[in-house]
Write a protein that holds these residues in place. Structure first.
Motif, PDB file in Angstrom:
ATOM      1  N   ASP A 151       0.836  -1.209   0.000  1.00  0.00           N
ATOM      2  CA  ASP A 151       0.000   0.000   0.000  1.00  0.00           C
ATOM      3  C   ASP A 151       0.868   1.256   0.000  1.00  0.00           C
ATOM      4  OD1 ASP A 151      -2.228  -1.567   0.024  1.00  0.00           O
ATOM      5  OD2 ASP A 151      -2.597  -1.380   2.180  1.00  0.00           O
ATOM      6  N   GLY A 152       1.940   1.205   0.755  1.00  0.00           N
ATOM      7  CA  GLY A 152       2.858   2.347   0.795  1.00  0.00           C
ATOM      8  C   GLY A 152       3.507   2.568  -0.556  1.00  0.00           C
ATOM      9  N   VAL A 153       3.906   1.488  -1.183  1.00  0.00           N
ATOM     10  CA  VAL A 153       4.533   1.578  -2.513  1.00  0.00           C
ATOM     11  C   VAL A 153       3.539   2.169  -3.512  1.00  0.00           C
ATOM     12  CG1 VAL A 153       5.514   0.244  -4.422  1.00  0.00           C
ATOM     13  CG2 VAL A 153       6.135  -0.318  -2.057  1.00  0.00           C
ATOM     14  N   THR A 154       2.311   1.683  -3.458  1.00  0.00           N
ATOM     15  CA  THR A 154       1.265   2.179  -4.366  1.00  0.00           C
ATOM     16  C   THR A 154       1.053   3.677  -4.182  1.00  0.00           C
ATOM     17  OG1 THR A 154       0.187   0.028  -4.290  1.00  0.00           O
ATOM     18  CG2 THR A 154      -1.153   1.885  -5.061  1.00  0.00           C
ATOM     19  N   ARG A 155       1.009   4.122  -2.915  1.00  0.00           N
ATOM     20  CA  ARG A 155       0.818   5.553  -2.635  1.00  0.00           C
ATOM     21  C   ARG A 155       1.957   6.381  -3.228  1.00  0.00           C
ATOM     22  NH1 ARG A 155      -1.133   8.505   1.563  1.00  0.00           N
ATOM     23  NH2 ARG A 155      -0.463  10.373   0.462  1.00  0.00           N
ATOM     24  N   ILE A 156       3.184   5.893  -3.021  1.00  0.00           N
ATOM     25  CA  ILE A 156       4.346   6.659  -3.500  1.00  0.00           C
ATOM     26  C   ILE A 156       4.398   6.660  -5.019  1.00  0.00           C
ATOM     27  CG2 ILE A 156       6.876   6.637  -3.596  1.00  0.00           C
ATOM     28  CD1 ILE A 156       6.752   5.935  -0.572  1.00  0.00           C
TER      29      ILE A 156
END
Lengths: 338, 338
Positions: free
Chosen positions: A218-223
Motif C-alpha cells: 500500500d505504501g509503494v502504491t501511494r508513492i
C-alpha cells in the motif's frame, strides 16, 4: 563522575565511574555539554545485538576540552568541540577521500553518555567552534555528532540534488534529519513514510511535502501515485530491516540511488533482483567528519535547528527512562543533561 | 533468410526462417551488416538459463533499414543504423533520466543472429549514421550495440573519472570494453584481472596498465599491493558470479562504486557486510541508447576501435562453431558475416 553502563538487555544504569584519563598522546578529554541516546543504542538494549560484557554507552557528544595528549595540535584546552561518532585520523587515504568512517584507524566512540569522556584520535575527530556557542545551540551541535551527520550522509549517498524527488524510509530521528538534509540540498519533493503524528509534524516542519502512512504494498502504491508512477530520484533508508530495505528498493526509480544508513540487521539482497531493478546503493556508517564544518556552520548561523529532534530531556541520572521512552516510542530522541 | 535458433543447451543452428515483417507501426526491418555472439548467449547455450521452447538468438546488430512502420519518423529506408540490445521508446520518464534499459516499454532484442531482423520501437531504439560507414568500421559499430555500450555503462556506473584507479573484474569482451571505456574517461591506472594471454594483450592494447592473473585472496592481495593498500576508486564487475562479485567488493575502496554489468547468476549480498564495506553499487542492463550517439561518433572518427574484440570471424552458417569457440574460450567474441 556519572556515566552509563548497559549491563544486559533492558538493564541500563547511570553509575559512578572513574574519570577517564589520557591513555595515548592523541587523546583528548572533554567535559560534555550534553549527551543523548541513539536509535542504534536500542539494538543492544533490546537484546538484538550481543554485548558480552557490560558496556559503556554513548557515542554522540559535544563539550569543552579539559586536557589534551602531547601529540594533539588541532584543539586546545578550553575549546568547545564537536566530534564524529566514528573516530578517525582524518589523514589516511580513506579519510582523504571523504570516508572517515572507513578510516584505517577507525574506531567507534563509546562512553559518551557521561559527564566526561575520552576522545581518541582527537586531531582527526574533533572540530572546534570559533567561540563558545550560545547555550540554546547545544542540542543542535550535539545532533551534528551523529544523528544529523547520518541523515546528511544518507542524502549525500543518495545524491539528492536541487529539484529531486526524495523518499525517506523511517521516521526515527535519523529519518527526520534526512528530511532536513534533503530540504537543505534543494529537494523539491520530500515524501516521508511515517505513521506517528508527532514525527509527521516534525517532518513537515523540517520540509517534508508529503506523508505516507501506509506500509508494504500500500505504501509503494501511494508513492508511485505521488510520483506519477516513476518512483523517487533518491531514497534515504533509515531503518535497517529487510522490510524497510525492500520498501526502499520498490519506490526508487531505475538509475536512482538509495543512501542506506540504518545498520542492516538480517538484510539480504538478491543480485539478479538488484540488477534488473537497476537501483544504485551506497551506505555504511556516516563519514560525519567530512560534514562537520559545514553542519556546525549551519547550526551556528541558525540556518537549521536539528536540535528539535530531541523531544525528551532528562538528567543523566534518569538515562534508563530515556532508553525506555525511546524503546516504547514515547520519545523520538532523548537528550541527557550532564 | 538465414537465422539462428537455439533448440536446446549446446544445440544452436543456422536455419532457413521466414523473413520478419512489420508487425506494429513502430517497427523497422533492417538488413544486418554483421552480427555476433554475446557472452550472455552462453548462459542458455550452457543450460544455465532455461529457455523452454526453441529461441531465436542474437541481440547485437547494425545494418541498413529496409522498411519502416507507418509511425516511424527518426529513421528512413536506406539509413545505416545501430541500435541498443534493449528496445526502448526513449521518451518515457526512465528513458529521459538516461535509463532506457528500464524503459516502461522495455523489451530485449532477439533474432539478430540473422540476415534480416525486425526492430520494435525503432524510433526510440535506433540511431542512424550521417552517411553509410566505411566497411572496415562495421565490426566497431556492431560492438557499440551491446558489448561496448555495456562496458561503457560499467565505467559510467562506477563513476570512472580522470585520474581514477580502476579495477576490471573479468577479461571477457565486456571487460575488455570496460578497459577501453575507462581509458577514454581518463583513468590513470587500469588493472584487469585476466589469466589468458590473448585477452591480456588486447587489454594492454586498449589501455590496461596492470594485469593481475591471480584470483581469490591472491588476486585481492596483488591489487591491494598495486594500490598502496587503498583499493580501487572504481570497479567494473563484468562476470556475474558470486566469486567475481566478491572479488569486486574486496578490491573496491570505501566510498568507491562498483558498476556491475555481468547478469548475476546466484549472487547474494549480505546487507551488513555491504554496509560496513561501504562500497557503492549500480548495475543492470546497460542503457546503451544513452551512449549510442557519443560512441558512434568515437567509432566514426576512428578514435576507438572496439571491433578488435572480435577475434573470430565466421559466416552465419557456422554459428554453431562460433558459440563453441567462445564456450571453450578459444575465441573472445565471434563476428558473424551475414
Amino acid at each position: 563522575m556519572l556515566g552509563t553502563i548497559l549491563h544486559a538487555p533492558g538493564d541500563v544504569r547511570c553509575v559512578h565511574l572513574p574519570e577517564p584519563e589520557i591513555l595515548a598522546p592523541t587523546d583528548a578529554i572533554i567535559r560534555l555539554s550534553a549527551s543523548c541516546v541513539c536509535g542504534s543504542d536500542l539494538w543492544p538494549y533490546r537484546g538484538l545485538q550481543d554485548i558480552g560484557a557490560p558496556m559503556a554507552m554513548g557515542h554522540e557528544y559535544c563539550g569543552v576540552v579539559l586536557e589534551i595528549g602531547a601529540a594533539v595540535k588541532n584543539v586546545k584546552v578550553g575549546d568547545f568541540v564537536v566530534g564524529s561518532f566514528v573516530l578517525s585520523d582524518n589523514s589516511c587515504p580513506h579519510c582523504k577521500h571523504g570516508f572517515q568512517s572507513s578510516c584505517e584507524q577507525r574506531a567507534f566512540m563509546t562512553g559518551a553518555q557521561a559527564q566526561i569522556a575520552r576522545i581518541p584520535l582527537a586531531d582527526g575527530t574533533l572540530v572546534a567552534t570559533p567561540t563558545h556557542p550560545d547555550e540554546d545551540l547545544i542540542p543542535s551541535l550535539l545532533a551534528v555528532s551523529d544523528v544529523l551527520g547520518t541523515g546528511w550522509y544518507a542524502a549525500d549517498a543518495a545524491r539528492v540534488q536541487a529539484g529531486s524527488t526524495v523518499v525517506v524510509v523511517g521516521d526515527g530521528a535519523v529519518g527526520l534529519m534526512g528530511v532536513l538534509a534533503a530540504k537543505q540540498k534543494g529537494a523539491e519533493r520530500i515524501i516521508i513514510m511515517s505513521r506517528h503524528k508527532t514525527r509527521q509534524d516534525l517532518a513537515l516542519d523540517y520540509g517534508a511535502t508529503d506523508i505516507v502512512s501506509e506500509r508494504g504494498d500500500d505504501g509503494v502504491t501511494r508513492i508511485k501515485a505521488l510520483t506519477q508512477r516513476i518512483g523517487a530520484d533518491a531514497v534515504l533508508e533509515c531503518v535497517g530491516t529487510q522490510q524497510s530495505m525492500t520498501q526502499a528498493l520498490q519506490v526508487a526509480r531505475p538509475g536512482s540511488m538509495i543512501g542506506y544508513v540504518g545498520v542492516p540487521h538480517g538484510v539480504q539482497f538478491d543480485g539478479a533482483n538488484l540488477f534488473f531493478t537497476q537501483v544504485g546503493m551506497l551506505g555504511g556508517p556516516a563519514p560525519v567528519r567530512r560534514f562537520l564544518p559545514h553542519l556546525m556552520d549551519l547550526v551556528l548561523s541558525r540556518k537549521i535547528n536539528p536540535g528539535k529532534v530531541f523531544d525528551l530531556e532528562l538528567p543523566l541520572q534518569d538515562v534508563a527512562e530515556g532508553y525506555k521512552a525511546m524503546d516504547e516510542r514515547r520519545a523520538i530522541k532523548t537528550l541527557l543533561r550532564v
